[in-house]
Enzyme design. Structure first.
Site, mmCIF file in Angstrom:
data_model
loop_
_atom_site.group_PDB
_atom_site.id
_atom_site.type_symbol
_atom_site.label_atom_id
_atom_site.label_comp_id
_atom_site.label_asym_id
_atom_site.label_seq_id
_atom_site.Cartn_x
_atom_site.Cartn_y
_atom_site.Cartn_z
ATOM 1 N N GLY A 18 0.817 -1.217 0.000
ATOM 2 C CA GLY A 18 0.000 0.000 0.000
ATOM 3 C C GLY A 18 0.843 1.256 0.000
ATOM 4 O O GLY A 18 0.574 2.209 0.736
ATOM 5 N N ALA A 56 8.389 14.492 -6.800
ATOM 6 C CA ALA A 56 8.254 15.247 -8.047
ATOM 7 C C ALA A 56 7.679 14.334 -9.129
ATOM 8 O O ALA A 56 7.975 13.146 -9.169
ATOM 9 C CB ALA A 56 9.621 15.770 -8.477
ATOM 10 N N LYS A 84 4.520 22.316 -10.800
ATOM 11 C CA LYS A 84 5.885 22.101 -11.306
ATOM 12 C C LYS A 84 5.920 22.370 -12.811
ATOM 13 O O LYS A 84 5.193 21.739 -13.575
ATOM 14 C CB LYS A 84 6.302 20.651 -11.022
ATOM 15 C CG LYS A 84 7.664 20.290 -11.600
ATOM 16 C CD LYS A 84 8.042 18.840 -11.322
ATOM 17 C CE LYS A 84 9.314 18.457 -12.078
ATOM 18 N NZ LYS A 84 9.595 17.031 -12.043
ATOM 19 N N PRO A 102 12.107 22.385 -19.348
ATOM 20 C CA PRO A 102 10.707 22.746 -19.070
ATOM 21 C C PRO A 102 9.749 21.693 -19.604
ATOM 22 O O PRO A 102 10.108 20.927 -20.501
ATOM 23 C CB PRO A 102 10.541 24.040 -19.866
ATOM 24 C CG PRO A 102 11.435 23.865 -21.057
ATOM 25 C CD PRO A 102 12.598 22.999 -20.606
ATOM 26 N N LEU A 339 8.406 0.182 -7.300
ATOM 27 C CA LEU A 339 9.782 -0.240 -6.989
ATOM 28 C C LEU A 339 9.939 -1.748 -7.119
ATOM 29 O O LEU A 339 11.049 -2.239 -7.353
ATOM 30 C CB LEU A 339 10.144 0.233 -5.571
ATOM 31 C CG LEU A 339 10.058 1.759 -5.377
ATOM 32 C CD1 LEU A 339 10.268 2.128 -3.912
ATOM 33 C CD2 LEU A 339 11.069 2.484 -6.260
ATOM 34 N N THR A 350 10.691 10.047 -12.711
ATOM 35 C CA THR A 350 9.979 9.137 -13.618
ATOM 36 C C THR A 350 9.291 7.957 -12.938
ATOM 37 O O THR A 350 8.509 7.265 -13.584
ATOM 38 C CB THR A 350 10.968 8.570 -14.656
ATOM 39 O OG1 THR A 350 12.132 8.098 -13.971
ATOM 40 C CG2 THR A 350 11.355 9.598 -15.682
HETATM 41 C C1 LIG Z 1 15.602 8.391 -3.037
HETATM 42 C C2 LIG Z 1 14.346 8.263 -3.828
HETATM 43 C C3 LIG Z 1 13.735 9.394 -4.358
HETATM 44 C C4 LIG Z 1 12.576 9.268 -5.138
HETATM 45 N N1 LIG Z 1 12.029 10.390 -5.702
HETATM 46 C C5 LIG Z 1 10.991 10.246 -6.573
HETATM 47 C C6 LIG Z 1 10.430 11.365 -7.232
HETATM 48 O O1 LIG Z 1 10.810 12.521 -7.011
HETATM 49 N N2 LIG Z 1 9.441 11.148 -8.127
HETATM 50 C C7 LIG Z 1 8.962 9.891 -8.402
HETATM 51 O O2 LIG Z 1 8.096 9.736 -9.273
HETATM 52 N N3 LIG Z 1 9.434 8.836 -7.727
HETATM 53 C C8 LIG Z 1 10.425 8.972 -6.843
HETATM 54 N N4 LIG Z 1 10.912 7.879 -6.184
HETATM 55 C C9 LIG Z 1 10.244 6.596 -6.354
HETATM 56 C C10 LIG Z 1 8.963 6.559 -5.525
HETATM 57 O O3 LIG Z 1 9.246 6.750 -4.161
HETATM 58 C C11 LIG Z 1 8.269 5.221 -5.698
HETATM 59 O O4 LIG Z 1 8.193 4.898 -7.053
HETATM 60 C C12 LIG Z 1 6.868 5.293 -5.185
HETATM 61 O O5 LIG Z 1 6.817 5.816 -3.897
HETATM 62 C C13 LIG Z 1 6.241 3.933 -5.194
HETATM 63 O O6 LIG Z 1 6.798 3.116 -4.208
HETATM 64 P P1 LIG Z 1 6.146 1.688 -4.031
HETATM 65 O O7 LIG Z 1 4.692 1.866 -3.735
HETATM 66 O O8 LIG Z 1 6.511 0.859 -5.197
HETATM 67 O O9 LIG Z 1 6.903 1.048 -2.777
HETATM 68 P P2 LIG Z 1 6.793 1.371 -1.185
HETATM 69 O O10 LIG Z 1 6.467 2.787 -0.905
HETATM 70 O O11 LIG Z 1 8.055 0.816 -0.593
HETATM 71 O O12 LIG Z 1 5.561 0.488 -0.675
HETATM 72 C C14 LIG Z 1 5.698 -0.888 -0.458
HETATM 73 C C15 LIG Z 1 4.443 -1.396 0.228
HETATM 74 O O13 LIG Z 1 4.545 -2.808 0.361
HETATM 75 C C16 LIG Z 1 4.199 -3.183 1.675
HETATM 76 N N5 LIG Z 1 4.894 -4.421 2.012
HETATM 77 C C17 LIG Z 1 6.181 -4.734 1.770
HETATM 78 N N6 LIG Z 1 6.472 -5.966 2.281
HETATM 79 C C18 LIG Z 1 5.321 -6.419 2.836
HETATM 80 C C19 LIG Z 1 4.959 -7.606 3.538
HETATM 81 N N7 LIG Z 1 5.848 -8.575 3.786
HETATM 82 N N8 LIG Z 1 3.691 -7.724 3.973
HETATM 83 C C20 LIG Z 1 2.750 -6.755 3.747
HETATM 84 N N9 LIG Z 1 3.046 -5.603 3.095
HETATM 85 C C21 LIG Z 1 4.312 -5.441 2.654
HETATM 86 C C22 LIG Z 1 4.639 -2.015 2.537
HETATM 87 O O14 LIG Z 1 3.955 -2.001 3.755
HETATM 88 C C23 LIG Z 1 4.235 -0.845 1.638
HETATM 89 O O15 LIG Z 1 2.866 -0.562 1.844
HETATM 90 C C24 LIG Z 1 12.028 7.983 -5.369
HETATM 91 C C25 LIG Z 1 12.613 6.860 -4.792
HETATM 92 C C26 LIG Z 1 13.760 6.979 -4.035
HETATM 93 C C27 LIG Z 1 14.382 5.751 -3.437
#
Ligand SMILES: Cc1cc2nc3c(=O)[nH]c(=O)nc-3n(C[C@H](O)[C@H](O)[C@H](O)COP(=O)(O)OP(=O)(O)OC[C@H]3O[C@@H](n4cnc5c(N)ncnc54)[C@H](O)[C@@H]3O)c2cc1C
Length: 519
Positions: A18, A56, A84, A102, A339, A350
């Site tokens: 989530g 962003a 932005k 831009p 991710l 992106t």
């Molecule tokens: C340094 C950094 C900067 C970034 N900056 C940007 C930006 O400026 N713009 C942009 O577009 N993107 C950016 N990103 C990427 C962005 O943060 C992610 O693409 C976005 O937040 C999506 O993350 P996610 O939902 O895939 O993973 P997460 O936010 O890690 O969510 C994972 C989910 O899985 C759940 N989960 C994991 N394991 C289990 C388990 N065993 N049981 C139950 N639940 C579990 C967790 O509870 C959580 O709800 C950045 C990333 C990093 C690392």
């Protein structure tokens, strides 16, 4: 003739995770499925939490939100968002350089000829004007002003797009409320195991730490870097791109709001990576994305903290990552988003866009209970191309440089590039054309912005730029610059615009009430 029958709809879908990706998928699927009987569960663990960064975005997020019927002002208030117009890059081509990429055009297209050819010709006649001076979006950004684009395509004021800078955790919560009221079933719990079908190898159920289990036909893996199902259960494999994109750590730190509120993200090249600055309504997001081979954590921390332009609000938090992508984004009955599917570092904002792309492709190729292998391979082909295009564009920033002042910059100068990027650079150098890719979010104006901004000038320009006598061209270019300046002068301050359109969050509105002269 054979009889055609409807395919069998999935009974259930389980979204694993989530974070931003999970709740974006949930909100979009709730809408896609409409009145269907397919049940959708989302499992998330409070214990594990989300990555907590990602601020962003790219302009496409607006169509995602609009597709969900989201009201812009309500969304901005809920996520502390700002507008932005692009990204300002500092010190990339060489130390002291500064340009903006831009979300918009430079000047206007002349009889099918891209404006930068005219600028190149004028430059060859000694004009000192920057390409940026011909962009309404860049000039608005430089003066911290903002307005929405006009709809009449003939006007200068329609020549740009915009995105948002927001708190992605708040965005996840905002989408969660909508998805849950649209019927998505939220399950809180930590997933500790899974079962696979002995014949097909499909995931049949997941088990939670408290003994419950959830069974579904399709799993959307949004579990973050760990890729719980796509990697943990199915061992799909990861294509490691660290040779091209070697940054593998980030230190993130919030700092106080900086006023006037900039309508753009800033990316400043550093000794072993680059530093972001992202203005939100309630705080400024900062971070140093770096390559641990070239700098240790303590020095990176010092470099970050000494380059903040407002006081830090917390200690820097470290994140680790490996750039690259999953070998397959869709494997059997698991589709990885966010991710869990891959990560290319945040230089051009992106990741959230790639989540959106992954959801759109999934909805287009949505499986039925047969899970036709052709859909899986087409999905993987499209997503692989999307990732590769982004990789090439990010890499361009690192290699289009004269810098060789630190080990990291020397590393890039000696690098062998992917063929796809090599071809693109060569075509550009030849006479300033950007070869269009199949797929890929960044269109020619973005490539032109980075090439020009980082001093990669073509050997010649399009001969159609010679059509006007030079004095007539000078006059026309001057009038474009004047039109831009005039339009910018009539554009409101970014923060005033946020207030006027009802998008100011409580924290920001309070500031405006007590500091009416700040805008
Ligand atoms: C340094 C950094 C900067 C970034 N900056 C940007 C930006 O400026 N713009 C942009 O577009 N993107 C950016 N990103 C990427 C962005 O943060 C992610 O693409 C976005 O937040 C999506 O993350 P996610 O939902 O895939 O993973 P997460 O936010 O890690 O969510 C994972 C989910 O899985 C759940 N989960 C994991 N394991 C289990 C388990 N065993 N049981 C139950 N639940 C579990 C967790 O509870 C959580 O709800 C950045 C990333 C990093 C690392």
């Amino acid at each position: 003739m054979g009889k055609t029958s409807g395919s069998e709809e999935l009974d259930s879908i389980c979204i694993v995770g989530g974070g931003t990706a999970g709740w974006m998928a949930a909100a979009a699927l709730a809408q896609r499925l409409g009145r269907s009987t397919t049940r959708v569960f989302l499992v998330e663990s409070d214990e594990i939490g989300t990555v907590g960064v990602g601020e962003a975005t790219l302009p496409h997020i607006r169509s995602f939100n609009e597709g969900l019927g989201i009201d812009e002002a309500a969304f901005m208030r809920a996520t502390e968002a700002t507008f932005k117009l692009g990204i300002e890059f500092r010190d990339w081509g060489k130390l002291g350089d500064r340009y903006t990429h831009p979300f918009g055009d430079y000047g206007r297209m002349e009889d099918g000829l891209s404006f930068h050819h005219l600028w190149l010709r004028l430059r060859s006649h000694g004009s000192p004007c920057r390409l940026d001076d011909y962009s309404y979006a860049v000039r608005m950004a430089e003066e911290n002003r903002f307005t929405r684009p006009q709809t009449d395509p003939g006007t200068l004021q329609s020549s740009f797009g915009y995105a948002y800078q927001f708190d992605s955790t708040l965005y996840g919560r905002f989408l969660r409320d909508r998805a849950v009221s649209a019927g998505i079933e939220r399950v809180e719990g930590r997933i500790v195991d899974w079962t696979l079908d002995g014949g097909t190898g499909h995931v049949t159920s997941i088990q939670l730490a408290d003994g419950r289990s959830v069974a579904a036909d399709l799993y959307v893996d949004c579990s973050g870097f760990r890729g719980l199902l796509i990697e943990g259960a199915l061992e799909t494999g990861y294509e490691n791109w660290q040779d091209w994109l070697p940054c593998d750590r980030a230190l993130a730190v919030p700092s106080e709001v900086r006023r006037p509120l900039p309508p753009y993200t800033q990316a400043t090249a550093r000794s072993a990576g680059w530093q972001w600055r992202i203005p939100l309504q309630h705080r400024t997001g900062n971070g140093y994305v770096y390559c641990s081979e070239f700098v240790d954590e303590e020095s990176a921390r010092e470099e970050l903290l000494s380059n903040l332009d407002s006081p830090a609000l917390a200690d820097p938090r470290q994140l680790r990552f490996t750039t690259g992508r999953r070998r397959k984004f869709w494997n059997k009955n698991v589709v990885a988003l966010g991710l869990a599917g891959g990560f290319l570092e945040p230089l051009e904002s992106t990741s959230i866009h790639l989540v959106q792309e992954g959801i759109a492709e999934l909805i287009e190729l949505f499986p039925d209970r047969d899970f036709h292998p052709g859909d899986e391979s087409e999905y993987n082909r499209r997503m692989a191309l999307n990732f590769e295009r982004v990789r090439d564009f990010l890499l361009l920033h690192y290699v289009a440089t004269e810098r060789s002042d630190t080990e990291m910059w020397r590393y890039f100068r000696a690098m062998r590039l992917p063929d796809s990027l090599e071809e693109k650079i060569e075509a550009w150098r030849h006479r300033g054309h950007v070869v269009a890719y199949e797929f890929g979010v960044f269109l020619p104006p973005s490539w032109i912005a980075v090439f020009m901004g980082q001093n990669v000038l073509p050997r010649s320009y399009d001969c159609r730029a010679e059509r006007l006598p030079i004095d007539a061209l000078r006059y026309r270019m001057k009038s474009v610059r004047e039109d831009v300046s005039k339009a910018v002068g009539a554009t409101p301050a970014h923060e005033s615009f946020i207030s006027a359109c009802g998008a100011a969050s409580e924290s920001s509105a309070a500031h405006v009430r007590t500091n009416p002269y700040d805008l």
